[in-house]
Design a protein around this motif. Sequence first.
Motif, mmCIF file in Angstrom:
data_model
loop_
_atom_site.group_PDB
_atom_site.id
_atom_site.type_symbol
_atom_site.label_atom_id
_atom_site.label_comp_id
_atom_site.label_asym_id
_atom_site.label_seq_id
_atom_site.Cartn_x
_atom_site.Cartn_y
_atom_site.Cartn_z
ATOM 1 N N TYR A 225 0.949 -1.167 0.018
ATOM 2 C CA TYR A 225 0.017 -0.013 -0.046
ATOM 3 C C TYR A 225 0.886 1.377 0.004
ATOM 4 O O TYR A 225 2.116 1.278 0.676
ATOM 5 C CB TYR A 225 -0.871 -0.053 1.194
ATOM 6 C CG TYR A 225 -1.647 -1.366 1.412
ATOM 7 C CD1 TYR A 225 -3.048 -1.501 1.110
ATOM 8 C CD2 TYR A 225 -1.004 -2.468 2.184
ATOM 9 C CE1 TYR A 225 -3.606 -2.494 1.057
ATOM 10 C CE2 TYR A 225 -1.937 -3.518 2.067
ATOM 11 C CZ TYR A 225 -3.139 -3.414 1.960
ATOM 12 O OH TYR A 225 -3.789 -4.623 2.029
ATOM 13 N N TYR B 115 1.236 5.834 0.183
ATOM 14 C CA TYR B 115 0.711 6.931 0.630
ATOM 15 C C TYR B 115 1.742 7.944 0.372
ATOM 16 O O TYR B 115 2.692 7.724 0.065
ATOM 17 C CB TYR B 115 0.408 6.851 1.948
ATOM 18 C CG TYR B 115 1.677 6.913 3.045
ATOM 19 C CD1 TYR B 115 2.142 8.290 3.407
ATOM 20 C CD2 TYR B 115 2.427 6.060 3.457
ATOM 21 C CE1 TYR B 115 3.270 8.258 4.113
ATOM 22 C CE2 TYR B 115 3.432 5.882 4.185
ATOM 23 C CZ TYR B 115 3.883 7.062 4.644
ATOM 24 O OH TYR B 115 5.185 7.311 5.285
ATOM 25 N N THR C 118 -4.507 5.186 10.733
ATOM 26 C CA THR C 118 -4.270 4.111 9.752
ATOM 27 C C THR C 118 -3.083 3.110 10.219
ATOM 28 O O THR C 118 -3.115 2.169 10.031
ATOM 29 C CB THR C 118 -3.465 5.113 8.425
ATOM 30 O OG1 THR C 118 -4.727 5.783 7.851
ATOM 31 C CG2 THR C 118 -2.803 4.348 7.369
ATOM 32 N N ASP D 119 -4.267 -3.873 7.008
ATOM 33 C CA ASP D 119 -4.985 -3.360 6.030
ATOM 34 C C ASP D 119 -5.167 -1.791 6.346
ATOM 35 O O ASP D 119 -5.836 -1.596 7.427
ATOM 36 C CB ASP D 119 -6.319 -3.780 5.831
ATOM 37 C CG ASP D 119 -7.231 -3.345 4.585
ATOM 38 O OD1 ASP D 119 -6.925 -2.402 4.104
ATOM 39 O OD2 ASP D 119 -8.359 -4.216 4.312
ATOM 40 N N GLY E 211 -6.989 0.504 4.889
ATOM 41 C CA GLY E 211 -8.166 0.971 4.493
ATOM 42 C C GLY E 211 -8.161 1.578 3.175
ATOM 43 O O GLY E 211 -9.119 2.308 2.520
ATOM 44 N N TRP E 212 -7.392 1.005 2.171
ATOM 45 C CA TRP E 212 -7.516 1.409 0.954
ATOM 46 C C TRP E 212 -6.881 0.404 -0.043
ATOM 47 O O TRP E 212 -6.023 -0.708 0.451
ATOM 48 C CB TRP E 212 -6.814 2.863 0.405
ATOM 49 C CG TRP E 212 -5.385 2.825 0.600
ATOM 50 C CD1 TRP E 212 -4.333 2.428 -0.333
ATOM 51 C CD2 TRP E 212 -4.632 3.288 1.695
ATOM 52 N NE1 TRP E 212 -2.828 2.891 0.050
ATOM 53 C CE2 TRP E 212 -3.113 3.357 1.600
ATOM 54 C CE3 TRP E 212 -5.140 3.902 2.972
ATOM 55 C CZ2 TRP E 212 -2.378 3.791 2.289
ATOM 56 C CZ3 TRP E 212 -4.148 4.315 4.039
ATOM 57 C CH2 TRP E 212 -2.785 4.183 3.619
ATOM 58 N N PRO E 213 -7.118 0.017 -1.316
ATOM 59 C CA PRO E 213 -6.581 -0.833 -2.031
ATOM 60 C C PRO E 213 -5.129 -0.794 -2.176
ATOM 61 O O PRO E 213 -4.160 0.125 -2.064
ATOM 62 C CB PRO E 213 -7.224 -0.617 -3.544
ATOM 63 C CG PRO E 213 -8.182 0.348 -3.388
ATOM 64 C CD PRO E 213 -7.940 1.228 -2.230
ATOM 65 N N LYS F 187 -2.662 3.512 -7.185
ATOM 66 C CA LYS F 187 -3.401 4.514 -6.216
ATOM 67 C C LYS F 187 -2.569 4.718 -4.957
ATOM 68 O O LYS F 187 -2.204 3.782 -4.709
ATOM 69 C CB LYS F 187 -4.802 3.863 -5.990
ATOM 70 C CG LYS F 187 -5.718 3.708 -7.315
ATOM 71 C CD LYS F 187 -6.002 5.096 -7.902
ATOM 72 C CE LYS F 187 -7.025 4.963 -9.025
ATOM 73 N NZ LYS F 187 -7.545 6.162 -9.640
ATOM 74 N N MET G 160 -2.628 6.885 -1.003
ATOM 75 C CA MET G 160 -3.767 7.666 -0.201
ATOM 76 C C MET G 160 -3.061 9.029 0.045
ATOM 77 O O MET G 160 -1.716 9.034 0.278
ATOM 78 C CB MET G 160 -3.837 6.936 1.114
ATOM 79 C CG MET G 160 -4.693 8.027 2.255
ATOM 80 S SD MET G 160 -5.945 8.320 1.673
ATOM 81 C CE MET G 160 -6.957 6.846 1.708
ATOM 82 N N HIS H 33 -7.532 11.619 1.028
ATOM 83 C CA HIS H 33 -8.346 10.873 0.029
ATOM 84 C C HIS H 33 -7.314 10.119 -0.760
ATOM 85 O O HIS H 33 -6.350 10.068 -0.989
ATOM 86 C CB HIS H 33 -8.961 11.847 -0.751
ATOM 87 C CG HIS H 33 -7.976 12.811 -1.554
ATOM 88 N ND1 HIS H 33 -7.555 14.035 -0.847
ATOM 89 C CD2 HIS H 33 -7.714 12.906 -2.818
ATOM 90 C CE1 HIS H 33 -6.785 14.559 -1.792
ATOM 91 N NE2 HIS H 33 -6.813 13.888 -3.075
ATOM 92 N N LEU H 34 -7.897 8.964 -1.534
ATOM 93 C CA LEU H 34 -7.331 8.176 -2.304
ATOM 94 C C LEU H 34 -7.125 8.967 -3.828
ATOM 95 O O LEU H 34 -8.108 9.643 -4.443
ATOM 96 C CB LEU H 34 -8.031 6.752 -2.559
ATOM 97 C CG LEU H 34 -7.260 5.616 -3.246
ATOM 98 C CD1 LEU H 34 -6.159 5.135 -2.483
ATOM 99 C CD2 LEU H 34 -8.347 4.473 -3.476
#
Length: 512
Positions: free
Chosen positions: A395, A397, A443, A452, A454-456, A463, A465, A472-473
């Motif tokens: 993930y 960010y 997070t 996880d 909280g986003w893909p 994508k 965060m 926002h994503l």
Amino acid sequence: MTTVHTVNTEAGRLCGDRTDGVARFLGIPYAAAPAGERRFAPPGPIERWAGTRNAGGYGATAPQPALHPAHAYLAPLIGPGWVIGDGDYLNLNVWTPDPGTSGLPVLVYIHGGGFMIGSGAAPAFDGTSFARDGVVLVTINYRLGAEGFLALSDGITNIGLRDQIAALRWVRDNIAGFGGNPDNVTVFGESAGGTSVAFLLHSPLAGGLFQRAIVASGHDEMARPLELSEELTKALAARLGTSPTTDAFRAFSAPDLLRAQAALLRNEPRPDLRDDNGVDPGHRRALFLPTTGDDVLPDPVGVPSTHSRGVDLLIGTTLEEANLGFGAEQFAAFDAHDAVAELAATYPTAEALLERHGLHDPAVTPAHALTSAYTDLMFRSPSRRTARRHPGPTYVYEFAWPAPLHGAAHGLDVPFVFDTTQACRDLIGDAAPDTLIRAMHQTWLDFAAHGDPGWPTYGDARKAMRFDASPHLCEDTAPDGSGDRYLPDTSTAQGSAHAERERPAPDFGAFG
């Protein structure tokens, strides 16, 4: 109200304190003191103590250069500097909601500081908020600079990383006594700490010691091959007038070594530490780096890890990393020629890269073009390549909130993660958005609990965060180099966007 709390560890009994529902145990040794024959040697086993050891205050910290007075405002992120104390500085700190419970997620933080400064005792890393919210939080010290990252001629390498691995073994063997679950450990770090985490993902010696990893403003490309680390060691030995062996370096005091490494960093001639691609991965700011080609990091840079397939990874950067902390206050006075010369000393196609970051755009100063190029070259691009290489769920960010003085600069995300923004007001001001603090802190809690955020996952969608006043994503805008380790993707470079807002010249002196 403060009360006393005790726990048992494998080395002996500890006495900590408990305030407002959080128990803390500070200055706990996780390895033998690195003194005498244990200097410039892998960490040794803890020596047991009799009775109950007082763990009510921070312990000693690793030898390191003093923070320049002009950079005192960075102290909340750096810590107290070199605290000699009893010299037993391979220690760690634990915050827990309740040592009497069991099964809590564990977060282990590795501090940054260019592998030369810092400690786990910095105010920004206070673990109270994490413990208040149900996590056992651990911060650690490890050996820095010459004490931790030489490649000695008798085969001793990566001492600082070996310390970190020893601390993780201590967590595995002891954290249940503090209420933590040794099978649910997340190791995380920022800057050199984030880079350390990225390399622990590649180390067979760290396999199984953690289940999740968070890499903030770090990546798995900032290392030197063994032969270049040996050249650095020889250069330091030459400045000291000695040989590059363990016994020879032990003959010098820590202050002697600090003076020699400072001279090596600042004075000409410097050792040529560029690799086969003509790149110095430390860009003359991080002198001491991890070493590849030994038992800690057997694989070269750029090879996917075979030791972390089951490890969840959260990785990210700030939008304007190089606005703060990289040793080049003179950038404000640079013209285009100066900017090219600065970057060309460690990067072979400097002018082309700077042009993509607005070097010849009348609306962009050379200083902003250079800091923007360093932001992508040293952080954003290699971070995304690390994300793409990781064999487990990944993930991504980006921290994009513009602090009043320095923008979304290096290190300014850390107080949001720890919910310690009040301790860092000189850096981030009084206007830190509560929504951003809650979002980032939660997070990290969620990721530690179940992997996880909280986003893909990053995957093909790319994508990320975006952590700003309204998290926002969105589509990730960081250039990843399109498979080339060093050249950012010209179609996605965002350099000119970094320079839209006027602000004081970058203050880079403290981190490198």
